[in-house]
Design an enzyme around this catalytic site. Structure first.
Site, PDB file in Angstrom:
ATOM      1  N   ASP A 161      10.846  35.598  66.397  1.00 23.39           N
ATOM      2  CA  ASP A 161      11.535  36.878  66.536  1.00 23.39           C
ATOM      3  C   ASP A 161      10.557  37.959  67.005  1.00 23.39           C
ATOM      4  OD1 ASP A 161      13.386  39.183  65.728  1.00 23.39           O
ATOM      5  OD2 ASP A 161      14.524  37.461  65.018  1.00 23.39           O
ATOM      6  N   HIS A 192      13.744  44.045  63.914  1.00 22.72           N
ATOM      7  CA  HIS A 192      14.695  42.927  63.915  1.00 22.72           C
ATOM      8  C   HIS A 192      14.171  41.737  63.126  1.00 22.72           C
ATOM      9  CE1 HIS A 192      16.825  39.491  66.007  1.00 22.72           C
ATOM     10  NE2 HIS A 192      17.845  40.285  65.756  1.00 22.72           N
ATOM     11  N   SER A 346      22.778  37.565  65.041  1.00 19.87           N
ATOM     12  CA  SER A 346      21.383  37.588  64.588  1.00 19.87           C
ATOM     13  C   SER A 346      21.289  37.688  63.080  1.00 19.87           C
ATOM     14  CB  SER A 346      20.639  38.783  65.202  1.00 19.87           C
ATOM     15  OG  SER A 346      20.208  38.522  66.500  1.00 19.87           O
TER      16      SER A 346
END
Length: 400
Positions: A161, A192, A346
């Site tokens: 990520d 994120h 996600s």
């Protein structure tokens, strides 16, 4: 390569053959990286043959620059060697050089490298997360997360990520930095990856609260990277898991784009290496069969559900989806401390990676077969999941 709202596609529309090797053609509108390519070798190419091929590429590239006055290019940049046998490399080559490479008998296919991007939506801070309660309950609307005290102990989760804030209080010293394939900053300057990591193994927000987290950074502060860089991270995680015990490892990729053969092959190599891999289905409300690596059948593809057990309106769907998981308005960790709320497939995917780590902690067999275990324990809950799509929602089997 990101699924929070929209992702820049990595679509491959058709294949052309140049003297034997397939050069995969990109669709109009794809943001390719000029003169940058991913080269994948034929199955069964030996180490000796691969070394010989790379030496030939380097020699030929140098000669072109010196003798022919060719446009300056960087040449070969990174070599891929997955423990299951997949081999390849990425590099910076002009058209004549890439056509020479395509003629080599050991080359299977070539893809243009492409830029990938995530776009996160922050809704609000410091609100309770409903996703955990849903994983531990057979009924919607609960506020308690029921789970076994093993909580994924002994498992390792590779988060491919934007990086992870490994100092965040959520991880209690269980998070470590793995490797970085996008910049020189070993930190999550996007947020994120930390959010995803928190859902997998955070003390408050995590499904597997005692799992170990390994940060593998493939996207930069803007949530941007390249397909070749993502594959580098996939390769590193697979090799590291092999050293430490693949049967105790899970990987999470809350990333993706339109169909990419190289991305799918790399995902298959992770699974063939004995590592469970959860991948986001995508956020375009279309059939995930056109997305990668979500369309790779050997991995666990995850769609997003709402708090009311509906299909999230953004979530991709289709026969390639293995299971639904909470993905709408999910609270988890943010860099620097505290929490934030994000939505997307996600956010659904780390619930599944965390559940795989949780099952490993219970003593269940690891590896890609865990996806079947997760589907067996899932409940029929999703209303209107989409054409040809399972209505199964993950559950940890607590019996509550």
């Amino acid at each position: 390569m990101g699924f929070i709202t929209k992702a820049i596609p990595l679509a491959l529309a058709a294949m052309s053959v140049v003297n034997g090797a397939e050069i995969l053609e990109t669709r109009a509108g794809v943001q390719t990286l000029a003169d940058k390519y991913i080269v994948i070798m034929n199955d069964g190419v030996t180490e000796k043959a691969f070394d010989s091929h790379r030496s030939w590429v380097n020699r030929t590239h140098r000669r072109r620059l010196v003798r022919r006055g060719a446009k300056a290019m960087g040449g070969m940049k990174h070599t891929y060697k997955f423990p299951t046998g997949m081999k390849g490399y990425s590099g910076h080559f002009d058209e004549d050089m890439i056509n020479q490479i395509a003629k080599h008998s050991d080359v299977k296919y070539i893809e243009r490298d492409a830029r990938v991007q995530i776009n996160a939506i922050t809704e609000q801070d410091n609100v309770p997360s409903w996703g955990l309660a849903r994983v531990g309950s057979r009924e919607a609307g609960g506020s308690t997360y029921y789970y076994d005290s093993t909580a994924g102990e002994g498992s390792t989760a590779y988060i491919i990520d934007t990086g992870t804030d490994i100092e965040h209080e959520e991880f209690e010293g269980r998070a470590t930095w793995g490797s970085n394939f996008v910049d020189d900053m070993d930190m999550d300057c996007n947020g994120h990856g930390t959010h995803v990591s928190g859902t997998v193994g955070g003390a408050t927000f995590g499904v597997a609260k005692k799992s170990n987290i390994v940060a593998v950074k493939v996207l930069d502060c803007n949530g941007s990277g390249s397909n070749s860089g993502v594959i580098m991270g996939m390769e590193w995680a697979t090799n590291d898991a092999k050293k430490k015990g693949a049967d105790k490892a899970v990987a999470n990729m809350s990333l993706g784009g339109a169909f990419s053969q190289a991305s799918n092959d790399a995902a298959a190599a992770i699974a063939n290496g004995g590592v469970f891999l959860a991948v986001a289905a995508g956020n375009d409300n279309v059939d995930a069969a056109n997305s990668s690596p979500a369309s790779e059948p050997s991995i666990c593809t995850v769609a997003a559900s709402t708090e009311q057990d509906g299909k999230a309106d953004f979530s991709n769907f289709g026969q390639v989806v293995d299971v639904y998981a909470p993905g709408d308005s999910i609270t988890s960790a943010k860099p620097g401390g505290g929490s934030q709320v994000l939505s997307g497939t996600s956010m659904a995917t780390p619930h599944v990676a965390g559940l795989a780590a949780y099952f490993i902690g219970l003593g269940m067999p690891g590896g890609p077969g865990l996806c079947d275990t997760i589907k067996q324990k899932a409940i029929d809950a999703i209303a209107n999941p989409g054409a040809g799509t399972t209505g199964k929602l993950i559950n940890n089997g607590s019996g509550k």
